[in-house]
Design a protein around this motif. Structure first.
Motif, mmCIF file in Angstrom:
data_model
loop_
_atom_site.group_PDB
_atom_site.id
_atom_site.type_symbol
_atom_site.label_atom_id
_atom_site.label_comp_id
_atom_site.label_asym_id
_atom_site.label_seq_id
_atom_site.Cartn_x
_atom_site.Cartn_y
_atom_site.Cartn_z
ATOM 1 N N UNK A 13 0.833 -1.208 0.000
ATOM 2 C CA UNK A 13 0.000 0.000 0.000
ATOM 3 C C UNK A 13 0.865 1.254 0.000
ATOM 4 N N UNK A 14 1.912 1.261 0.825
ATOM 5 C CA UNK A 14 2.799 2.422 0.873
ATOM 6 C C UNK A 14 3.571 2.597 -0.431
ATOM 7 N N UNK A 15 4.001 1.490 -1.022
ATOM 8 C CA UNK A 15 4.714 1.578 -2.295
ATOM 9 C C UNK A 15 3.795 2.064 -3.415
ATOM 10 N N UNK A 16 2.535 1.660 -3.386
ATOM 11 C CA UNK A 16 1.580 2.141 -4.394
ATOM 12 C C UNK A 16 1.360 3.642 -4.231
ATOM 13 N N UNK A 17 1.203 4.085 -2.992
ATOM 14 C CA UNK A 17 1.042 5.512 -2.710
ATOM 15 C C UNK A 17 2.279 6.282 -3.175
ATOM 16 N N UNK A 18 3.463 5.717 -2.966
ATOM 17 C CA UNK A 18 4.703 6.358 -3.406
ATOM 18 C C UNK A 18 4.793 6.382 -4.924
ATOM 19 N N UNK A 19 4.436 5.290 -5.568
ATOM 20 C CA UNK A 19 4.497 5.215 -7.030
ATOM 21 C C UNK A 19 3.559 6.217 -7.689
ATOM 22 N N UNK A 20 2.472 6.532 -7.015
ATOM 23 C CA UNK A 20 1.512 7.497 -7.550
ATOM 24 C C UNK A 20 1.902 8.948 -7.235
ATOM 25 N N UNK A 21 3.022 9.142 -6.537
ATOM 26 C CA UNK A 21 3.503 10.485 -6.247
ATOM 27 C C UNK A 21 2.949 11.089 -4.965
ATOM 28 N N UNK A 22 2.268 10.298 -4.148
ATOM 29 C CA UNK A 22 1.676 10.829 -2.931
ATOM 30 C C UNK A 22 2.546 10.694 -1.702
ATOM 31 N N UNK A 23 3.640 9.939 -1.798
ATOM 32 C CA UNK A 23 4.509 9.724 -0.644
ATOM 33 C C UNK A 23 5.943 9.535 -1.104
ATOM 34 N N UNK A 24 6.855 9.611 -0.145
ATOM 35 C CA UNK A 24 8.268 9.400 -0.438
ATOM 36 C C UNK A 24 8.879 8.477 0.611
ATOM 37 N N UNK A 25 9.973 7.833 0.240
ATOM 38 C CA UNK A 25 10.707 6.958 1.152
ATOM 39 C C UNK A 25 11.843 7.730 1.783
ATOM 40 N N UNK A 26 12.207 7.295 2.998
ATOM 41 C CA UNK A 26 13.343 7.908 3.655
ATOM 42 C C UNK A 26 13.778 7.105 4.865
ATOM 43 N N UNK A 27 14.769 7.619 5.558
ATOM 44 C CA UNK A 27 15.270 7.010 6.781
ATOM 45 C C UNK A 27 15.074 7.981 7.929
ATOM 46 N N UNK A 28 14.974 7.440 9.125
ATOM 47 C CA UNK A 28 14.867 8.291 10.312
ATOM 48 C C UNK A 28 16.252 8.479 10.886
ATOM 49 N N UNK A 29 16.606 9.726 11.125
ATOM 50 C CA UNK A 29 17.887 10.070 11.719
ATOM 51 C C UNK A 29 17.634 10.582 13.133
ATOM 52 N N UNK A 30 18.423 10.078 14.089
ATOM 53 C CA UNK A 30 18.288 10.526 15.480
ATOM 54 C C UNK A 30 19.620 11.112 15.914
ATOM 55 N N UNK A 31 19.575 12.354 16.356
ATOM 56 C CA UNK A 31 20.789 13.049 16.765
ATOM 57 C C UNK A 31 21.151 12.672 18.201
ATOM 58 N N UNK A 32 22.374 12.192 18.437
ATOM 59 C CA UNK A 32 22.778 11.863 19.808
ATOM 60 C C UNK A 32 23.013 13.111 20.669
ATOM 61 N N UNK B 137 21.294 16.461 20.326
ATOM 62 C CA UNK B 137 20.066 17.190 20.683
ATOM 63 C C UNK B 137 18.839 16.282 20.724
ATOM 64 N N UNK B 138 19.000 15.016 20.420
ATOM 65 C CA UNK B 138 17.960 13.980 20.428
ATOM 66 C C UNK B 138 16.794 14.245 19.471
ATOM 67 N N UNK B 139 16.960 15.140 18.522
ATOM 68 C CA UNK B 139 15.877 15.380 17.567
ATOM 69 C C UNK B 139 15.828 14.252 16.543
ATOM 70 N N UNK B 140 14.613 13.963 16.097
ATOM 71 C CA UNK B 140 14.380 12.940 15.084
ATOM 72 C C UNK B 140 14.060 13.640 13.772
ATOM 73 N N UNK C 157 23.513 20.276 13.565
ATOM 74 C CA UNK C 157 24.656 20.032 12.700
ATOM 75 C C UNK C 157 25.618 18.963 13.195
ATOM 76 N N UNK C 158 25.324 18.355 14.332
ATOM 77 C CA UNK C 158 26.201 17.316 14.882
ATOM 78 C C UNK C 158 26.101 16.042 14.047
ATOM 79 N N UNK C 159 27.153 15.232 14.073
ATOM 80 C CA UNK C 159 27.063 13.935 13.394
ATOM 81 C C UNK C 159 25.904 13.138 13.991
ATOM 82 N N UNK C 160 25.151 12.486 13.129
ATOM 83 C CA UNK C 160 23.943 11.786 13.547
ATOM 84 C C UNK C 160 24.001 10.338 13.088
ATOM 85 N N UNK C 161 22.978 9.580 13.412
ATOM 86 C CA UNK C 161 22.896 8.182 12.974
ATOM 87 C C UNK C 161 21.491 7.909 12.454
#
Length: 192
Positions: A71-90, A92-95, A113-117
Protein backbone atom coordinates in the motif's frame (compact mmCIF):
# COMPACT_ATOMS: atom_id res chain seq x y z
CA UNK A 1 -5.02 6.36 -6.52
CA UNK A 2 -7.26 6.30 -3.44
CA UNK A 3 -9.33 3.41 -4.83
CA UNK A 4 -6.35 1.04 -4.86
CA UNK A 5 -6.49 -1.42 -1.94
CA UNK A 6 -5.30 0.10 1.35
CA UNK A 7 -3.94 3.31 -0.25
CA UNK A 8 -6.56 5.52 1.42
CA UNK A 9 -5.83 3.88 4.78
CA UNK A 10 -2.09 4.42 4.28
CA UNK A 11 -2.61 8.08 3.38
CA UNK A 12 -4.80 8.74 6.43
CA UNK A 13 -2.31 6.97 8.73
CA UNK A 14 0.51 9.17 7.42
CA UNK A 15 -1.47 12.43 7.55
CA UNK A 16 0.04 14.82 10.08
CA UNK A 17 -2.39 15.49 12.94
CA UNK A 18 -3.61 19.04 13.42
CA UNK A 19 -2.75 21.10 16.49
CA UNK A 20 -6.43 20.82 17.48
CA UNK A 21 -5.91 17.06 17.74
CA UNK A 22 -2.91 17.63 20.01
CA UNK A 23 -4.93 19.91 22.26
CA UNK A 24 -7.78 17.39 22.40
CA UNK A 25 -5.42 14.58 23.40
CA UNK A 26 -3.75 16.71 26.08
CA UNK A 27 -7.14 17.62 27.51
CA UNK A 28 -8.08 13.92 27.60
CA UNK A 29 -4.85 13.19 29.48
CA UNK A 30 -5.63 15.96 31.95
CA UNK A 31 -9.12 14.53 32.53
CA UNK A 32 -7.48 11.14 33.24
CA UNK A 33 -5.20 12.77 35.83
CA UNK A 34 -1.94 12.49 33.86
CA UNK A 35 0.63 14.92 35.40
CA UNK A 36 2.19 15.61 31.96
CA UNK A 37 -1.11 17.07 30.76
CA UNK A 38 -0.33 20.44 32.34
CA UNK A 39 0.98 21.34 28.89
CA UNK A 40 -2.64 21.67 27.69
CA UNK A 41 -2.81 25.40 28.37
CA UNK A 42 0.23 26.37 26.27
CA UNK A 43 -0.90 23.92 23.56
CA UNK A 44 -3.87 26.17 22.79
CA UNK A 45 -1.46 28.93 21.79
CA UNK A 46 1.11 26.85 19.91
CA UNK A 47 -0.93 26.72 16.71
CA UNK A 48 0.50 25.77 13.35
CA UNK A 49 1.41 22.28 12.22
CA UNK A 50 4.02 19.91 13.46
CA UNK A 51 6.62 18.29 11.23
CA UNK A 52 5.10 15.94 8.68
CA UNK A 53 4.41 12.49 10.11
CA UNK A 54 6.48 9.56 8.86
CA UNK A 55 6.23 5.86 9.69
CA UNK A 56 7.83 2.55 8.79
CA UNK A 57 5.53 0.03 7.11
CA UNK A 58 5.21 -2.12 10.24
CA UNK A 59 3.62 0.76 12.18
CA UNK A 60 0.93 1.43 9.60
CA UNK A 61 -2.40 1.03 11.38
CA UNK A 62 -5.67 -0.25 9.86
CA UNK A 63 -3.91 -2.29 7.15
CA UNK A 64 -3.12 -6.00 7.36
CA UNK A 65 0.57 -6.64 8.02
CA UNK A 66 1.10 -8.43 4.71
CA UNK A 67 -0.45 -5.52 2.74
CA UNK A 68 1.32 -2.56 4.41
CA UNK A 69 4.44 -2.31 2.27
CA UNK A 70 2.46 -2.75 -0.97
CA UNK A 71 0.00 0.00 0.00
CA UNK A 72 2.80 2.42 0.87
CA UNK A 73 4.71 1.58 -2.29
CA UNK A 74 1.58 2.14 -4.39
CA UNK A 75 1.04 5.51 -2.71
CA UNK A 76 4.70 6.36 -3.41
CA UNK A 77 4.50 5.21 -7.03
CA UNK A 78 1.51 7.50 -7.55
CA UNK A 79 3.50 10.48 -6.25
CA UNK A 80 1.68 10.83 -2.93
CA UNK A 81 4.51 9.72 -0.64
CA UNK A 82 8.27 9.40 -0.44
CA UNK A 83 10.71 6.96 1.15
CA UNK A 84 13.34 7.91 3.66
CA UNK A 85 15.27 7.01 6.78
CA UNK A 86 14.87 8.29 10.31
CA UNK A 87 17.89 10.07 11.72
CA UNK A 88 18.29 10.53 15.48
CA UNK A 89 20.79 13.05 16.76
CA UNK A 90 22.78 11.86 19.81
CA UNK A 91 23.47 15.48 20.80
CA UNK A 92 20.07 17.19 20.68
CA UNK A 93 17.96 13.98 20.43
CA UNK A 94 15.88 15.38 17.57
CA UNK A 95 14.38 12.94 15.08
CA UNK A 96 14.41 13.75 11.39
CA UNK A 97 13.09 12.23 8.17
CA UNK A 98 15.84 12.04 5.54
CA UNK A 99 14.57 11.33 1.99
CA UNK A 100 16.45 8.39 0.45
CA UNK A 101 18.01 10.53 -2.27
CA UNK A 102 19.51 12.79 0.44
CA UNK A 103 21.00 10.05 2.64
CA UNK A 104 24.73 9.80 3.15
CA UNK A 105 27.14 7.51 4.93
CA UNK A 106 27.72 10.19 7.58
CA UNK A 107 24.43 12.00 8.28
CA UNK A 108 24.28 15.31 10.09
CA UNK A 109 21.49 16.58 12.32
CA UNK A 110 19.51 19.26 10.44
CA UNK A 111 18.94 21.06 13.74
CA UNK A 112 22.33 21.32 15.45
CA UNK A 113 24.66 20.03 12.70
CA UNK A 114 26.20 17.32 14.88
CA UNK A 115 27.06 13.94 13.39
CA UNK A 116 23.94 11.79 13.55
CA UNK A 117 22.90 8.18 12.97
CA UNK A 118 20.09 6.43 11.18
CA UNK A 119 17.62 4.69 13.45
CA UNK A 120 17.99 0.92 13.43
CA UNK A 121 17.49 -0.32 17.01
CA UNK A 122 20.00 -3.11 16.36
CA UNK A 123 18.03 -4.36 13.34
CA UNK A 124 18.45 -3.42 9.69
CA UNK A 125 17.63 0.24 9.11
CA UNK A 126 13.89 0.60 8.47
CA UNK A 127 12.58 2.51 5.49
CA UNK A 128 10.04 5.14 6.53
CA UNK A 129 7.32 6.73 4.40
CA UNK A 130 6.07 10.32 4.45
CA UNK A 131 3.31 11.97 2.44
CA UNK A 132 4.29 14.71 0.04
CA UNK A 133 3.24 18.12 1.35
CA UNK A 134 0.25 18.44 -1.02
CA UNK A 135 -1.27 15.07 -0.05
CA UNK A 136 -0.53 15.72 3.62
CA UNK A 137 -2.28 19.10 3.50
CA UNK A 138 -5.25 17.55 1.66
CA UNK A 139 -5.54 14.92 4.39
CA UNK A 140 -5.09 17.52 7.12
CA UNK A 141 -7.95 19.58 5.69
CA UNK A 142 -10.28 16.59 5.43
CA UNK A 143 -10.24 16.43 1.63
CA UNK A 144 -9.22 12.77 1.22
CA UNK A 145 -12.68 11.26 1.99
CA UNK A 146 -14.25 13.62 -0.55
CA UNK A 147 -11.69 12.64 -3.18
CA UNK A 148 -12.31 8.97 -2.41
CA UNK A 149 -16.04 9.36 -3.03
CA UNK A 150 -15.45 11.39 -6.21
CA UNK A 151 -13.01 8.74 -7.49
CA UNK A 152 -15.56 5.97 -6.89
CA UNK A 153 -18.36 7.93 -8.54
CA UNK A 154 -16.15 8.69 -11.54
CA UNK A 155 -15.19 5.01 -11.75
CA UNK A 156 -18.87 4.10 -11.94
CA UNK A 157 -19.81 6.96 -14.28
CA UNK A 158 -16.64 7.99 -16.19
CA UNK A 159 -18.30 10.93 -17.93
CA UNK A 160 -19.30 12.54 -14.63
CA UNK A 161 -17.77 15.78 -13.39
CA UNK A 162 -17.34 16.69 -9.74
CA UNK A 163 -15.93 19.58 -7.79
CA UNK A 164 -14.26 18.76 -4.45
CA UNK A 165 -15.21 22.22 -3.14
CA UNK A 166 -18.65 23.77 -2.81
CA UNK A 167 -19.49 26.35 -5.43
CA UNK A 168 -21.48 29.47 -4.80
CA UNK A 169 -24.00 30.82 -7.27
CA UNK A 170 -22.88 33.69 -9.43
CA UNK A 171 -23.98 37.11 -8.21
CA UNK A 172 -25.05 37.98 -11.73
CA UNK A 173 -27.20 34.88 -12.24
CA UNK A 174 -30.92 35.60 -11.87
CA UNK A 175 -32.61 33.97 -8.88
CA UNK A 176 -35.32 31.50 -9.68
CA UNK A 177 -38.33 31.17 -7.49
CA UNK A 178 -38.81 27.60 -6.36
CA UNK A 179 -42.17 26.18 -5.43
CA UNK A 180 -43.17 23.28 -3.29
CA UNK A 181 -46.43 21.47 -2.94
CA UNK A 182 -48.38 22.10 0.25
CA UNK A 183 -49.39 18.73 1.59
CA UNK A 184 -53.05 17.84 1.07
CA UNK A 185 -54.13 21.02 -0.78
CA UNK A 186 -52.78 20.42 -4.27
CA UNK A 187 -51.65 24.09 -4.38
CA UNK A 188 -48.12 25.40 -4.66
CA UNK A 189 -46.53 27.79 -2.22
CA UNK A 190 -43.17 29.61 -2.33
CA UNK A 191 -40.25 27.40 -1.33
CA UNK A 192 -37.54 28.31 1.10
Amino acid sequence: MLLDPNVYEAATALTTPRSKELLKRLQELRADGDPDADLAEPAATWGGRSERRYLPAEKLANVRAEDRAAALERLRALGGAERGLESICPSCTSRSFVPLDQTSSSPQCPGCGAPSTYQSGGAPTAVHYRLDSFTDRAGDNGLLPHLLVIAELRRRKPRSHFSPAPTSPSKTAPRRRRTSSVSGTGRSSPGK
